[in-house]
Design a protein around this motif. Sequence first.
Motif, PDB file in Angstrom:
ATOM      1  N   ASP A  11       0.629  -1.191   0.064  1.00 16.84           N
ATOM      2  CA  ASP A  11       0.016   0.018  -0.057  1.00 16.84           C
ATOM      3  C   ASP A  11       0.858   1.079  -0.062  1.00 16.84           C
ATOM      4  O   ASP A  11       2.218   1.072   0.228  1.00 16.84           O
ATOM      5  N   VAL A  12       0.348   2.537  -0.131  1.00 14.96           N
ATOM      6  CA  VAL A  12       1.006   3.430  -0.448  1.00 14.96           C
ATOM      7  C   VAL A  12       2.101   4.021   0.807  1.00 14.96           C
ATOM      8  O   VAL A  12       3.125   4.234   0.838  1.00 14.96           O
ATOM      9  N   LEU A  13       1.386   3.415   2.136  1.00 10.70           N
ATOM     10  CA  LEU A  13       2.208   3.982   3.199  1.00 10.70           C
ATOM     11  C   LEU A  13       3.488   3.046   3.166  1.00 10.70           C
ATOM     12  O   LEU A  13       4.610   3.391   3.484  1.00 10.70           O
ATOM     13  N   ARG A  14       3.129   1.730   2.889  1.00 12.22           N
ATOM     14  CA  ARG A  14       4.334   0.827   2.990  1.00 12.22           C
ATOM     15  C   ARG A  14       5.506   1.268   1.964  1.00 12.22           C
ATOM     16  O   ARG A  14       6.694   1.197   2.135  1.00 12.22           O
ATOM     17  N   GLY A  15       5.064   1.721   0.543  1.00 10.12           N
ATOM     18  CA  GLY A  15       5.964   2.289  -0.207  1.00 10.12           C
ATOM     19  C   GLY A  15       6.737   3.553   0.231  1.00 10.12           C
ATOM     20  O   GLY A  15       7.842   3.592   0.211  1.00 10.12           O
ATOM     21  N   LEU A  16       6.244   4.481   0.736  1.00 13.44           N
ATOM     22  CA  LEU A  16       6.593   5.561   1.619  1.00 13.44           C
ATOM     23  C   LEU A  16       7.692   5.251   2.638  1.00 13.44           C
ATOM     24  O   LEU A  16       8.691   5.643   2.795  1.00 13.44           O
ATOM     25  N   ASP A  17       7.264   4.326   3.413  1.00 13.50           N
ATOM     26  CA  ASP A  17       7.878   3.781   4.650  1.00 13.50           C
ATOM     27  C   ASP A  17       9.464   3.281   3.952  1.00 13.50           C
ATOM     28  O   ASP A  17      10.393   3.396   4.561  1.00 13.50           O
ATOM     29  N   TYR A  18       9.235   2.355   2.920  1.00 20.07           N
ATOM     30  CA  TYR A  18      10.567   2.099   2.418  1.00 20.07           C
ATOM     31  C   TYR A  18      11.183   3.153   1.922  1.00 20.07           C
ATOM     32  O   TYR A  18      12.837   3.044   2.288  1.00 20.07           O
ATOM     33  N   LEU A  19      11.080   4.172   1.301  1.00 20.95           N
ATOM     34  CA  LEU A  19      11.595   5.156   0.750  1.00 20.95           C
ATOM     35  C   LEU A  19      12.352   6.163   1.998  1.00 20.95           C
ATOM     36  O   LEU A  19      13.477   6.306   1.924  1.00 20.95           O
ATOM     37  N   ARG A  20      11.555   6.137   3.039  1.00 21.01           N
ATOM     38  CA  ARG A  20      12.178   6.682   4.445  1.00 21.01           C
ATOM     39  C   ARG A  20      13.165   5.916   4.609  1.00 21.01           C
ATOM     40  O   ARG A  20      14.288   6.297   4.998  1.00 21.01           O
ATOM     41  N   ASP A  21      13.121   4.391   4.879  1.00 18.42           N
ATOM     42  CA  ASP A  21      13.954   3.600   5.429  1.00 18.42           C
ATOM     43  C   ASP A  21      15.242   3.712   4.451  1.00 18.42           C
ATOM     44  O   ASP A  21      16.536   3.642   5.096  1.00 18.42           O
ATOM     45  N   ALA A  22      15.059   3.531   3.296  1.00 18.67           N
ATOM     46  CA  ALA A  22      16.213   3.712   2.131  1.00 18.67           C
ATOM     47  C   ALA A  22      16.873   5.158   2.146  1.00 18.67           C
ATOM     48  O   ALA A  22      17.779   5.391   1.466  1.00 18.67           O
ATOM     49  N   GLU A  23      16.321   5.954   3.061  1.00 20.19           N
ATOM     50  CA  GLU A  23      16.936   7.595   3.126  1.00 20.19           C
ATOM     51  C   GLU A  23      16.808   8.192   1.596  1.00 20.19           C
ATOM     52  O   GLU A  23      17.610   8.862   1.349  1.00 20.19           O
ATOM     53  N   ILE A  24      15.804   7.977   0.816  1.00 24.74           N
ATOM     54  CA  ILE A  24      15.538   8.476  -0.310  1.00 24.74           C
ATOM     55  C   ILE A  24      14.797   9.995  -0.173  1.00 24.74           C
ATOM     56  O   ILE A  24      13.929  10.052   0.379  1.00 24.74           O
ATOM     57  N   THR A  25      15.528  11.122  -0.676  1.00 22.44           N
ATOM     58  CA  THR A  25      14.814  12.332  -0.518  1.00 22.44           C
ATOM     59  C   THR A  25      13.829  12.525  -1.372  1.00 22.44           C
ATOM     60  O   THR A  25      13.684  12.229  -2.538  1.00 22.44           O
ATOM     61  N   PRO A  26      12.450  12.657  -0.835  1.00 23.59           N
ATOM     62  CA  PRO A  26      11.367  12.902  -1.572  1.00 23.59           C
ATOM     63  C   PRO A  26      11.545  13.894  -2.620  1.00 23.59           C
ATOM     64  O   PRO A  26      12.060  14.952  -2.418  1.00 23.59           O
ATOM     65  N   ASP A  27      10.712  13.514  -3.945  1.00 23.86           N
ATOM     66  CA  ASP A  27      10.755  14.340  -4.888  1.00 23.86           C
ATOM     67  C   ASP A  27       9.100  14.759  -5.323  1.00 23.86           C
ATOM     68  O   ASP A  27       8.350  14.159  -4.451  1.00 23.86           O
TER      69      ASP A  27
END
Length: 146
Positions: free
Chosen positions: A111-127
């Motif tokens: 789900d979208v929250l899991r996708g965002l959580d992965y990006l946070r964990d991977a330290e990806i700067t949001p765009d």
Amino acid sequence: MAGAYFYQNVNGIVDRLLSEQLSDGGWNCDASDGSTRSSFNTTICVLEALLQYERTRGGTSEVTAARLRGQEYLLERGLLRRRSTGEVIERDRKSGAEWTHFAFPTWWYYDVLRGLDYLRDAEITPDERVAEAIELVASKGQGDGC
């Protein structure tokens, strides 16, 4: 990937994951049955596993490159849209789970929250590609910061 976390030899699993990455950048557990399109569900599981592998084993340039291609698979779709039509994916085709409702535990579901959580964990700067997903999560708030 639990094996990597416990310092077990998971090189064979990692090699298989790398060999099964599809041309669109993601993964699909039905690829061995001929599927040529990636799945958000399978891709998020592989991304989380590869990230854990990199953190515990140091990874390789090949692992990192595959993970980054997988991240792009999600980001190109804004974490919630079909590539073919650009429409928001409302339900998982197999489980019927709603992507705009967040589940716990997630199990293997995306789900979208899991996708965002992965990006946070991977330290990806949001765009800008994650703006809609972030707005969706914010819209679920209760007005008191929760």
